[in-house]
Scaffold this active site. Structure first.
Site, PDB file in Angstrom:
ATOM      1  N   TYR A  78       4.113  67.894  -7.014  1.00  0.00           N
ATOM      2  CA  TYR A  78       4.060  67.827  -5.555  1.00  0.00           C
ATOM      3  C   TYR A  78       4.059  69.241  -4.958  1.00  0.00           C
ATOM      4  O   TYR A  78       3.345  69.516  -3.996  1.00  0.00           O
ATOM      5  CB  TYR A  78       5.239  67.025  -5.016  1.00  0.00           C
ATOM      6  CG  TYR A  78       5.254  65.582  -5.466  1.00  0.00           C
ATOM      7  CD1 TYR A  78       4.565  64.602  -4.754  1.00  0.00           C
ATOM      8  CD2 TYR A  78       5.947  65.201  -6.613  1.00  0.00           C
ATOM      9  CE1 TYR A  78       4.572  63.280  -5.170  1.00  0.00           C
ATOM     10  CE2 TYR A  78       5.959  63.875  -7.039  1.00  0.00           C
ATOM     11  CZ  TYR A  78       5.262  62.924  -6.313  1.00  0.00           C
ATOM     12  OH  TYR A  78       5.263  61.608  -6.746  1.00  0.00           O
ATOM     13  N   CYS A  79       4.869  70.111  -5.550  1.00  0.00           N
ATOM     14  CA  CYS A  79       4.949  71.490  -5.075  1.00  0.00           C
ATOM     15  C   CYS A  79       3.643  72.230  -5.319  1.00  0.00           C
ATOM     16  O   CYS A  79       3.202  73.030  -4.483  1.00  0.00           O
ATOM     17  CB  CYS A  79       6.092  72.220  -5.773  1.00  0.00           C
ATOM     18  SG  CYS A  79       7.730  71.529  -5.442  1.00  0.00           S
TER      19      CYS A  79
END
Length: 228
Positions: free
Chosen positions: A91-92
């Site tokens: 996600y990052c």
């Protein structure tokens, strides 16, 4: 073009459905959901710094070991600060790519952008390389700056146990045995040091759109007095 959140939602749906190459047992997903729900319910995000607060100053090394000072960056204009968990977090990584795509708009508004994570410089270099990042990725070892912003939290024991089972070695990634992380967050800081935009996400699968920051950046420009 698909929004950042739409990309995150699509990845999450595939991951939780166990689609190849993500073959994750339902009990693992349940543990992750539990940890997120508990962090949300704790109210930690509401206690983090918010718009109107003064941002703590920081000086941190970038991926090459060069010290980067928030005070010096703020002398040049507004500063966008993004806190993220690390290169191991998909996600990052998607967020870093979206921020890179928005970088020309930030620069056009006179702003600089830095990302902070607790990982080592070697992992920051890996983040930059894999995601095509051209802005500084700073190593906030032991999450000390994240703590000053109210973002640092300690993983519960059951989540630590799960991470160990998944070979997700945070002490190795971060050169820190504490098993702490920052809540993902994004801030816009005016040259005065005032926070004018803050978004803190105790649910790591939720991130604001990079374009959401532009009104705050433009508002800073209109507030800056013209020279006499």
């Amino acid at each position: 073009m698909m929004s950042l959140q739409a990309q995150l939602d699509a990845f999450k749906a595939d991951f939780e459905a166990g689609k190849p190459p993500y073959q994750v047992p339902p009990e693992v997903i349940a543990v992750m959901h539990r940890a997120t729900a508990e962090l949300v319910a704790s109210g930690a995000a509401q206690r983090a710094l918010k718009a109107g607060d003064r941002a703590p100053a920081f000086t941190l090394p970038d991926a090459d070991g060069t010290l980067v000072s928030s005070a010096q960056l703020l002398e040049r204009g507004p500063l966008v600060v993004s806190f993220y968990r690390g290169v191991w977090c998909p996600y990052c990584n998607m967020e870093l790519q979206a921020l890179q795509a928005a970088l020309p708009d930030y620069r056009a508004a006179g702003a600089n952008l830095v990302a902070l994570s607790p990982q080592t410089a070697a992992n920051s270099r890996k983040s930059a390389r894999q995601n095509g990042v051209e802005f500084p990725i700073l190593s906030d070892l032991r999450n000390e700056v994240a703590a000053a912003f109210g973002l640092r939290f300690e993983l519960p024991e059951y989540l630590v146990d799960l991470y160990k089972q998944l070979k997700n070695d945070l002490p190795g990634f971060n050169a820190d045995p504490s098993w702490t992380l920052p809540m993902p967050a994004r801030y816009v800081i005016a040259p005065s040091g005032e926070i004018v935009y803050a978004e803190v996400n105790p649910d790591y699968t939720r991130r604001p759109e990079p374009s959401d920051l532009l009104p705050a950046l433009r508002s800073i420009a209109t507030r800056t007095p013209s020279p006499l």
